[in-house]
Scaffold this motif. Structure first.
Motif, PDB file in Angstrom:
ATOM      1  N   ALA A 173       0.888  -1.296   0.227  1.00  0.00           N
ATOM      2  CA  ALA A 173      -0.323  -0.044  -0.541  1.00  0.00           C
ATOM      3  C   ALA A 173       0.598   1.562   0.525  1.00  0.00           C
ATOM      4  CB  ALA A 173      -1.311  -0.019   1.353  1.00  0.00           C
ATOM      5  N   THR A 174       2.321   1.103   0.595  1.00  0.00           N
ATOM      6  CA  THR A 174       2.840   3.088   0.624  1.00  0.00           C
ATOM      7  C   THR A 174       3.819   2.818  -0.652  1.00  0.00           C
ATOM      8  OG1 THR A 174       4.405   1.588   2.083  1.00  0.00           O
ATOM      9  CG2 THR A 174       2.469   2.972   3.004  1.00  0.00           C
ATOM     10  N   THR A 175       4.053   1.847  -1.216  1.00  0.00           N
ATOM     11  CA  THR A 175       5.157   1.777  -2.768  1.00  0.00           C
ATOM     12  C   THR A 175       4.073   2.480  -3.701  1.00  0.00           C
ATOM     13  OG1 THR A 175       5.510  -1.312  -2.305  1.00  0.00           O
ATOM     14  CG2 THR A 175       6.350  -0.081  -4.948  1.00  0.00           C
ATOM     15  N   ARG A 176       4.995   3.564  -4.253  1.00  0.00           N
ATOM     16  CA  ARG A 176       4.472   4.634  -4.357  1.00  0.00           C
ATOM     17  C   ARG A 176       5.612   4.353  -6.163  1.00  0.00           C
ATOM     18  NH1 ARG A 176       0.889   8.439  -2.149  1.00  0.00           N
ATOM     19  NH2 ARG A 176       1.657   9.705  -3.596  1.00  0.00           N
ATOM     20  N   GLY A 177       4.971   5.099  -6.726  1.00  0.00           N
ATOM     21  CA  GLY A 177       5.590   5.446  -8.080  1.00  0.00           C
ATOM     22  C   GLY A 177       4.557   6.838  -8.430  1.00  0.00           C
ATOM     23  N   ALA A 178       5.073   7.716  -9.932  1.00  0.00           N
ATOM     24  CA  ALA A 178       4.672   8.662 -10.263  1.00  0.00           C
ATOM     25  C   ALA A 178       5.730   8.879 -11.751  1.00  0.00           C
ATOM     26  CB  ALA A 178       5.721  10.351  -9.846  1.00  0.00           C
ATOM     27  N   VAL A 179       4.214   9.591 -12.677  1.00  0.00           N
ATOM     28  CA  VAL A 179       4.024   9.429 -13.990  1.00  0.00           C
ATOM     29  C   VAL A 179       3.939  10.934 -14.631  1.00  0.00           C
ATOM     30  CG1 VAL A 179       3.657   6.606 -14.374  1.00  0.00           C
ATOM     31  CG2 VAL A 179       2.275   8.632 -14.303  1.00  0.00           C
ATOM     32  N   ALA A 180       3.960  10.785 -15.874  1.00  0.00           N
ATOM     33  CA  ALA A 180       3.722  12.264 -16.143  1.00  0.00           C
ATOM     34  C   ALA A 180       3.124  12.177 -17.820  1.00  0.00           C
ATOM     35  CB  ALA A 180       5.178  13.277 -16.990  1.00  0.00           C
ATOM     36  N   ILE A 181       1.997  12.578 -17.705  1.00  0.00           N
ATOM     37  CA  ILE A 181       1.175  13.312 -19.035  1.00  0.00           C
ATOM     38  C   ILE A 181       1.686  13.760 -19.979  1.00  0.00           C
ATOM     39  CG2 ILE A 181      -1.016  12.840 -20.593  1.00  0.00           C
ATOM     40  CD1 ILE A 181      -2.553  11.799 -18.216  1.00  0.00           C
ATOM     41  N   ILE A 182       2.598  14.298 -20.338  1.00  0.00           N
ATOM     42  CA  ILE A 182       3.956  15.264 -21.412  1.00  0.00           C
ATOM     43  C   ILE A 182       2.846  15.349 -22.949  1.00  0.00           C
ATOM     44  CG2 ILE A 182       5.019  16.276 -22.308  1.00  0.00           C
ATOM     45  CD1 ILE A 182       5.335  15.079 -19.047  1.00  0.00           C
ATOM     46  N   ALA A 183       1.847  16.276 -23.096  1.00  0.00           N
ATOM     47  CA  ALA A 183       1.086  17.187 -23.624  1.00  0.00           C
ATOM     48  C   ALA A 183       2.109  18.024 -24.844  1.00  0.00           C
ATOM     49  CB  ALA A 183      -0.497  17.678 -23.639  1.00  0.00           C
ATOM     50  N   ASN A 184       1.504  18.202 -25.855  1.00  0.00           N
ATOM     51  CA  ASN A 184       1.863  19.388 -26.764  1.00  0.00           C
ATOM     52  C   ASN A 184       0.983  20.615 -27.719  1.00  0.00           C
ATOM     53  OD1 ASN A 184       1.625  18.343 -29.261  1.00  0.00           O
ATOM     54  ND2 ASN A 184       3.153  17.402 -30.283  1.00  0.00           N
ATOM     55  N   ARG A 185       1.705  21.729 -27.791  1.00  0.00           N
ATOM     56  CA  ARG A 185       0.597  22.168 -28.389  1.00  0.00           C
ATOM     57  C   ARG A 185      -0.636  21.829 -29.166  1.00  0.00           C
ATOM     58  NH1 ARG A 185       4.400  26.634 -30.849  1.00  0.00           N
ATOM     59  NH2 ARG A 185       5.010  25.399 -32.265  1.00  0.00           N
ATOM     60  N   ARG A 186      -0.384  20.703 -29.997  1.00  0.00           N
ATOM     61  CA  ARG A 186      -1.429  20.794 -30.775  1.00  0.00           C
ATOM     62  C   ARG A 186      -2.869  19.151 -30.818  1.00  0.00           C
ATOM     63  NH1 ARG A 186       3.477  20.208 -33.229  1.00  0.00           N
ATOM     64  NH2 ARG A 186       4.008  18.414 -32.864  1.00  0.00           N
ATOM     65  N   GLY A 187      -1.862  18.879 -28.896  1.00  0.00           N
ATOM     66  CA  GLY A 187      -3.107  18.451 -27.901  1.00  0.00           C
ATOM     67  C   GLY A 187      -2.480  16.865 -28.045  1.00  0.00           C
ATOM     68  N   GLU A 188      -1.187  16.185 -28.938  1.00  0.00           N
ATOM     69  CA  GLU A 188      -0.896  15.167 -28.979  1.00  0.00           C
ATOM     70  C   GLU A 188      -0.175  15.190 -27.063  1.00  0.00           C
ATOM     71  OE1 GLU A 188       0.281  15.498 -33.398  1.00  0.00           O
ATOM     72  OE2 GLU A 188       1.709  16.175 -31.921  1.00  0.00           O
ATOM     73  N   LEU A 189       0.605  13.184 -27.473  1.00  0.00           N
ATOM     74  CA  LEU A 189       0.765  13.029 -25.871  1.00  0.00           C
ATOM     75  C   LEU A 189       1.862  12.602 -26.113  1.00  0.00           C
ATOM     76  CD1 LEU A 189      -2.748  11.561 -24.599  1.00  0.00           C
ATOM     77  CD2 LEU A 189      -1.489  13.952 -24.248  1.00  0.00           C
ATOM     78  N   LEU A 190       2.997  12.386 -25.346  1.00  0.00           N
ATOM     79  CA  LEU A 190       4.191  11.835 -25.097  1.00  0.00           C
ATOM     80  C   LEU A 190       3.975  10.871 -24.327  1.00  0.00           C
ATOM     81  CD1 LEU A 190       7.349  12.117 -26.735  1.00  0.00           C
ATOM     82  CD2 LEU A 190       7.549  12.536 -24.395  1.00  0.00           C
ATOM     83  N   LEU A 191       3.867   8.858 -25.576  1.00  0.00           N
ATOM     84  CA  LEU A 191       3.979   7.848 -24.757  1.00  0.00           C
ATOM     85  C   LEU A 191       5.856   7.033 -25.481  1.00  0.00           C
ATOM     86  CD1 LEU A 191       0.441   6.586 -26.092  1.00  0.00           C
ATOM     87  CD2 LEU A 191       1.480   7.720 -24.473  1.00  0.00           C
ATOM     88  N   HIS A 192       5.953   6.567 -23.957  1.00  0.00           N
ATOM     89  CA  HIS A 192       6.574   5.936 -24.372  1.00  0.00           C
ATOM     90  C   HIS A 192       6.773   4.528 -24.494  1.00  0.00           C
ATOM     91  CE1 HIS A 192      10.290   4.204 -21.198  1.00  0.00           C
ATOM     92  NE2 HIS A 192      10.543   4.703 -22.271  1.00  0.00           N
ATOM     93  N   LEU A 193       7.100   3.851 -25.878  1.00  0.00           N
ATOM     94  CA  LEU A 193       6.874   1.835 -25.955  1.00  0.00           C
ATOM     95  C   LEU A 193       8.005   1.407 -24.710  1.00  0.00           C
ATOM     96  CD1 LEU A 193       6.352  -0.508 -26.750  1.00  0.00           C
ATOM     97  CD2 LEU A 193       7.753   0.275 -28.468  1.00  0.00           C
ATOM     98  N   ARG A 194       7.779   0.910 -23.707  1.00  0.00           N
ATOM     99  CA  ARG A 194       9.138   0.055 -22.978  1.00  0.00           C
ATOM    100  C   ARG A 194       9.166  -1.305 -23.336  1.00  0.00           C
ATOM    101  NH1 ARG A 194       7.703   1.383 -17.884  1.00  0.00           N
ATOM    102  NH2 ARG A 194       7.667  -0.898 -16.801  1.00  0.00           N
ATOM    103  N   ASP A 195      10.257  -1.304 -22.758  1.00  0.00           N
ATOM    104  CA  ASP A 195      11.742  -2.332 -22.898  1.00  0.00           C
ATOM    105  C   ASP A 195      10.318  -3.804 -22.833  1.00  0.00           C
ATOM    106  OD1 ASP A 195      13.604  -1.556 -24.410  1.00  0.00           O
ATOM    107  OD2 ASP A 195      14.067  -0.794 -21.687  1.00  0.00           O
ATOM    108  N   ASP A 196      10.994  -4.855 -24.020  1.00  0.00           N
ATOM    109  CA  ASP A 196      10.296  -6.379 -24.056  1.00  0.00           C
ATOM    110  C   ASP A 196      10.840  -6.496 -23.008  1.00  0.00           C
ATOM    111  OD1 ASP A 196       8.129  -8.425 -23.867  1.00  0.00           O
ATOM    112  OD2 ASP A 196       9.264  -8.306 -25.952  1.00  0.00           O
ATOM    113  N   LEU A 197      11.665  -6.806 -21.655  1.00  0.00           N
ATOM    114  CA  LEU A 197      11.331  -7.367 -20.599  1.00  0.00           C
ATOM    115  C   LEU A 197      11.109  -8.314 -19.378  1.00  0.00           C
ATOM    116  CD1 LEU A 197      15.070  -4.957 -19.814  1.00  0.00           C
ATOM    117  CD2 LEU A 197      14.627  -6.543 -21.407  1.00  0.00           C
ATOM    118  N   PRO A 198      11.032  -9.875 -19.680  1.00  0.00           N
ATOM    119  CA  PRO A 198      10.463 -10.240 -18.464  1.00  0.00           C
ATOM    120  C   PRO A 198       9.918  -9.961 -17.197  1.00  0.00           C
ATOM    121  CG  PRO A 198      12.072 -11.712 -19.287  1.00  0.00           C
ATOM    122  CD  PRO A 198      12.674 -10.830 -19.746  1.00  0.00           C
ATOM    123  N   HIS A 199      10.546  -8.927 -16.147  1.00  0.00           N
ATOM    124  CA  HIS A 199      11.303  -8.529 -15.598  1.00  0.00           C
ATOM    125  C   HIS A 199      10.858  -7.268 -14.780  1.00  0.00           C
ATOM    126  CE1 HIS A 199      14.660  -6.991 -16.882  1.00  0.00           C
ATOM    127  NE2 HIS A 199      15.312  -5.596 -16.061  1.00  0.00           N
TER     128      HIS A 199
END
Length: 144
Positions: A11-37
């Motif tokens: 319950a106390t394990t925490r994280g943080a993420v950012a939704i990054i938009a540009n002026r055109r309203g597009e969102l920056l996404l990140h393709l994560r590595d394909d690693l099993p761990h």
């Protein structure tokens, strides 16, 4: 709201993420590595990660943006929290910011690719459910 302060409680394990938009309203996404761990391998997500011991979510997201993509943004706004129920189990704090740079020149240190997407194209991408939920909540209330 009461929070459990047991150090090793999920319950106390925490994280943080950012939704990054540009002026055109597009969102920056990140393709994560394909690693099993890692949580959500080979999924499109937003930039971010887990909080280090004693680190606040805002500090985490600033650090992660810089570490993962050399990205420094102004006007970082805290939005809401969502638990990653089916992945890391972390309680994730979502932030938002605007950035109008060229994502193809960012020094990507983790993952496969960074790319801006128009919101109408997100439905075809493989995105973790809690991230998709956060994006939908963000899009529902952001200024036009």
């Amino acid at each position: 709201m009461h929070q459990d302060t047991t150090a090793d409680s999920p319950a106390t394990t925490r994280g943080a993420v950012a939704i990054i938009a540009n002026r055109r309203g597009e969102l920056l996404l990140h393709l994560r590595d394909d690693l099993p761990h890692i949580a959500w391998p080979d999924h499109w997500s937003v930039l971010g990660g887990g909080c280090d011991p004693g680190e606040e979510p805002r500090e985490t997201v600033v650090r992660e943006l810089n570490e993962e993509a050399g990205l420094i943004v102004d006007g970082l706004t805290e939005l809401f929290e969502i638990r990653d129920e089916h992945g890391s189990g972390q309680l994730i704090t979502f932030f938002a910011a605007l950035w109008d740079g060229d994502e193809t020149v960012l020094p990507l240190a983790e993952g496969v690719k960074l790319q801006f997407f128009a919101p109408e194209h997100l439905s075809i991408l493989t995105i973790p459910p809690f991230i998709r939920d956060g994006i939908h909540r963000y899009l529902a209330v952001r200024p036009a």
